[in-house]
Structures are given as structure tokens and as C-alpha cells.
Design a protein around this motif. Structure first.
Motif, PDB file in Angstrom:
ATOM      1  N   THR A  46       4.058  -1.693   9.146  1.00  0.00           N
ATOM      2  CA  THR A  46       4.697  -2.279   8.078  1.00  0.00           C
ATOM      3  C   THR A  46       5.087  -1.090   6.682  1.00  0.00           C
ATOM      4  O   THR A  46       4.540   0.245   7.015  1.00  0.00           O
ATOM      5  N   ARG A  47       5.809  -1.523   5.627  1.00  0.00           N
ATOM      6  CA  ARG A  47       6.078  -0.297   4.945  1.00  0.00           C
ATOM      7  C   ARG A  47       4.684   0.114   4.042  1.00  0.00           C
ATOM      8  O   ARG A  47       4.688   1.272   3.592  1.00  0.00           O
ATOM      9  N   GLU A  48       3.780  -0.624   3.963  1.00  0.00           N
ATOM     10  CA  GLU A  48       2.541  -0.353   3.381  1.00  0.00           C
ATOM     11  C   GLU A  48       1.902   0.558   4.037  1.00  0.00           C
ATOM     12  O   GLU A  48       1.276   1.537   3.688  1.00  0.00           O
ATOM     13  N   ASN A  49       1.724   0.492   5.439  1.00  0.00           N
ATOM     14  CA  ASN A  49       1.312   1.583   6.336  1.00  0.00           C
ATOM     15  C   ASN A  49       1.735   3.043   6.020  1.00  0.00           C
ATOM     16  O   ASN A  49       1.052   4.051   5.874  1.00  0.00           O
ATOM     17  N   PHE A  50       3.026   3.156   6.005  1.00  0.00           N
ATOM     18  CA  PHE A  50       3.779   4.292   5.839  1.00  0.00           C
ATOM     19  C   PHE A  50       3.268   4.660   4.448  1.00  0.00           C
ATOM     20  O   PHE A  50       3.203   5.871   4.014  1.00  0.00           O
ATOM     21  N   ALA A  51       3.595   3.762   3.389  1.00  0.00           N
ATOM     22  CA  ALA A  51       3.236   4.143   1.986  1.00  0.00           C
ATOM     23  C   ALA A  51       1.880   4.709   1.701  1.00  0.00           C
ATOM     24  O   ALA A  51       1.718   5.507   1.102  1.00  0.00           O
TER      25      ALA A  51
END
Length: 413
Positions: A46-51
Motif C-alpha cells: 500500500t501507499r502507507e507501507n511506502f510512506a
């Protein structure tokens, strides 16, 4: 120059080597937003993982920056820069080869964060503070930041080209090789005062310097405002490419937007450094933070198009890292340069707390609301708060009692 003081490095040497190191370190970082979608799509994250990993990177950078500053003040910048360059390469290799979010967070987050703490502004500005005459210090810091910013402008298209031509993994490996150049460049910043392991004589211990700074209200106000700088620039730098793609704009628009931020950052940082020699730096900082809020507001209200993105990027670029020279020069002006890297690291730690919140909150709120709108509004409000925090800052040098006893008074600039 005092009779027994060591010789100083040439101004050109300090600025050239410092700017090239900042170009590599900050240039690579400036383009990390280009990797968000390729990595998350291929890995199924997810984008949260990267962020979150990018947030940890900024947090690790901020925490380690204090220690890196202490080491640079104690042993000289050269050793810290060499170690930081090696860690940067290691972290980028690990980022390319990560197969799960834990390893990705440890490499792109912790290792690269540690690397950045030893290869960016706090350490470089410590050298400038010790090696450049106070009458030229703010200008020199602005010049180094501007030169480094031009490198960031060049690096983003290069990183975009590498991703497009060879894939995101190979692109990271190429950048890892490039960051190894930080070590040879650090040879130009070997300060004579640290020759043979010697430590320059100081009127304060580390503990005294820390107590003095943490009890000085203007320092607290200054670093509190710096939190907002980190929140705004890292949220925009990492999430704007995805924000624009969500709105139907092409990836090329995002690449050009980040490049424009880097290009106009050259002008903004130089102007801020030069003005810091003539105007009250607290007023410069208040203007920058308030202007950011105005620019973001106009960007969100205006119809979105490639042209509006480019205009926003150009104006935001003028304000991007223009906070760095006046903030660092104010710390040097108040406290002197003996512990400048450490105190700069403390200020930057608060910047990185803001960076963590900006990048992580962007991913978290997007995943939970499907929109970046709320984070944009928070960035606007924080800019107004930061402007108010900087206006009361006192810039006059502290007058210390003999034998390193802390602190005395400073008059408002």
C-alpha cells in the motif's frame, strides 16, 4: 585570525565540495517520490507501507543527526561524511533488493536515514560555520544550499530516466554507486583544526551547550517552526507525484514538477542566504512559512492543469529549502560555531519529526479517506503557525559568563 588558530580551508573548496556532497545526498532523496508507484505496484504494497518507510527514514535522519553533529564537532566532518556515504550506498542496495515491508523499512528507512544524517546540511554547515568568516556565513550557507539545489534539479530527471530505461531496481543500484563518490569529495572538507585527531579548544562542554540551547526560548521557537518545514516539503515531495496521477495527469508532469521545485530552490536558497546578511532572519523565516500557506491555498483553489502544477512548483521551489540557511545562520549567530553541527542536528531533528508526520500522515489519510485533501489543509494551517512562532525569535549572540558558564541576554534583532 587568532595567532594560534589553525589555517582555514579556501572558501571555494568548502563551497564546491560541500555543494557536490549535498547534491548527491539530497538529490537522491528529492526523487524518492518517483519510486512510490513502481515499488508499491510491483510488490503489492500500500501507499502507507511506502510512506511509513519514508517517514522512518526522516525520523532516523533526525534522531541520528544529533549524534552525527556531535561526532563532526568532535572529530571533524570528514570521517562522518565518509561513513555516511558508505551507509547511503548500502541502504540503496537494500532498498532495491527488499522483498518485504520490514526489510524495506530497515533499509530505505533506517539505513538511509542514518546515511543522510551524516551527509547533509547539519554536517556541511558545521564546516561552513567554522571555516567561513561570520560576515559571509549566511551568504555561504545560502550559496552551498543553492548549488546543491541545482544538483537536485538535475538529479530528478536523471532518476526518472533511469527508472524508465532500466527499471526501478537497477536505477537504485546505479544511485548506490553514485553515492560512493561522497567519500572522495569529503577529502576537500578535512579541516586543519582536526588534524591528527586534535580537537579545537572550546569554552563549553557538550552538556553545557545543550543546556544553554534548551533553556533559550528563541531556540525552542526556531526549532518548533522547523517542524512545519519538514511536514510541508516531505509531504509534497513524496506524495505529489501520486496526487497528480490520481487527478489524471501524466507521470512526466510529476517529474517536471519535482525538477522545477529543485530548479527554483536554487534561487530561493541563495536569496534567503544573501538576505540573511542584511535583514532579520526571523522575518525572512516568518515570510517563507506564511507564503507557503498562501501558495498551497491558491494551488488547491485553482483549476488543476499541467500549467498550474508547474506554476505551483516554481513558486514553492522558491520557498522550498530557503528556510535552511537563515535557520542555520541564526543558530550560529546566537550560540557560535563550536557546537554548531550538534545544535543544527537538534534543530533538524524537529524538522524530521515534521517530515515523518507529513509523509506518513499523507499515506495514512489517503488509504483511509481516498484523498490527500485533509493533509493539504493541515499543511496550510501549520504554515501560518510557523510564521507566528518565528517572529519573536531573538537573534543577538548570547553573552556568556567567563569559563563557559551559560547564559545571558540577547536583544531582539
Amino acid at each position: 585570525m587568532a595567532p594560534n588558530s589553525p589555517p582555514k580551508l579556501s572558501l571555494f573548496q568548502v563551497l564546491a565540495c560541500g555543494a557536490l556532497i549535498v547534491t548527491l545526498s539530497m538529490g537522491v532523496r528529492h526523487g524518492f517520490g518517483l519510486w512510490l508507484q513502481p515499488i508499491t505496484q510491483v510488490q503489492g504494497w500500500t501507499r502507507e507501507n511506502f510512506a511509513f518507510a519514508m517517514g522512518i527514514q526522516n525520523l532516523a535522519w533526525g534522531i541520528a543527526g544529533i549524534g552525527a553533529g556531535m561526532l563532526a564537532d568532535r572529530f571533524g566532518a570528514f570521517k562522518v561524511l565518509v561513513g555516511g556515504g558508505a551507509l547511503y550506498a548500502l541502504g540503496l542496495v537494500g532498498m532495491a533488493l527488499s522483498t518485504n515491508t520490514l526489510v524495506f523499512t530497515l533499509t530505505s528507512g533506517v539505513v538511509i536515514g542514518l546515511a543522510q544524517s551524516g551527509t547533509t546540511y547539519a554536517v556541511i554547515y558545521g564546516v561552513i560555520g567554522r571555516q567561513v568568516d561570520p560576515a559571509k556565513r549566511s551568504w555561504a550557507m545560502g550559496t552551498a544550499a543553492a548549488a546543491g539545489a541545482f544538483g537536485q534539479f538535475l538529479m530528478v530527471p536523471v532518476e526518472g530516466f533511469l527508472i524508465a530505461s532500466m527499471g526501478w531496481q537497477q536505477a537504485l543500484l546505479v544511485l548506490a554507486a553514485a553515492t560512493l563518490l561522497i567519500g572522495p569529495l569529503a577529502l576537500g572538507l578535512r579541516e586543519p583544526g582536526f588534524a591528527g585527531g586534535a580537537t579545537p579548544v572550546r569554552e563549553q562542554t557538550v552538556a553545557q551547550a545543550l543546556r544553554e540551547a534548551m533553556r533559550y526560548p528563541s531556540f525552542i521557537l526556531l526549532v518548533a517552526g522547523y517542524f512545519v518545514c519538514g511536514f510541508q516539503v516531505v509531504f509534497i515531495g513524496v506524495h505529489m507525484p501520486s496526487f497528480l496521477k490520481d487527478k489524471g495527469l501524466s507521470p512526466e508532469v510529476a517529474s517536471y514538477a519535482l525538477a522545477l521545485i529543485g530548479l527554483f530552490n536554487v534561487v530561493g536558497t541563495y536569496i534567503a542566504g544573501a538576505l540573511g546578511q542584511k535583514l532579520a532572519k526571523r522575518k525572512i523565516l516568518a515570510f517563507i512559512y506564511f507564503a507557503r500557506s498562501v501558495v498551497i491555498t491558491v494551488f488547491l483553489w485553482a483549476p488543476l492543469s499541467p500549467m498550474s502544477v508547474y506554476l505551483f512548483s516554481a513558486v514553492m521551489g522558491l520557498l522550498w529549502l530557503s528556510t535552511v540557511p537563515p535557520t542555520s545562520a541564526t543558530v550560529a549567530q546566537i550560540f557560535g560555531v563550536s557546537h554548531l553541527s550538534m545544535l543544527g542536528g537538534i534543530a533538524f531533528f524537529n524538522h524530521q519529526l515534521g517530515s515523518f508526520m507529513g509523509v506518513w500522515l499523507g499515506g495514512y489519510l489517503y488509504d483511509h479517506t481516498g484523498s490527500y485533501d485533509l493533509v493539504w489543509y493541515i499543511a496550510i494551517a501549520l504554515g501560518v503557525v510557523a510564521a507566528g512562532l518565528n517572529l519573536p525569535v531573538r537573534e543577538a549572540p548570547i553573552v556568556r559568563k567567563p569559563m563557559g558558564a551559560a547564559l545571558a541576554t540577547g536583544q531582539a534583532a
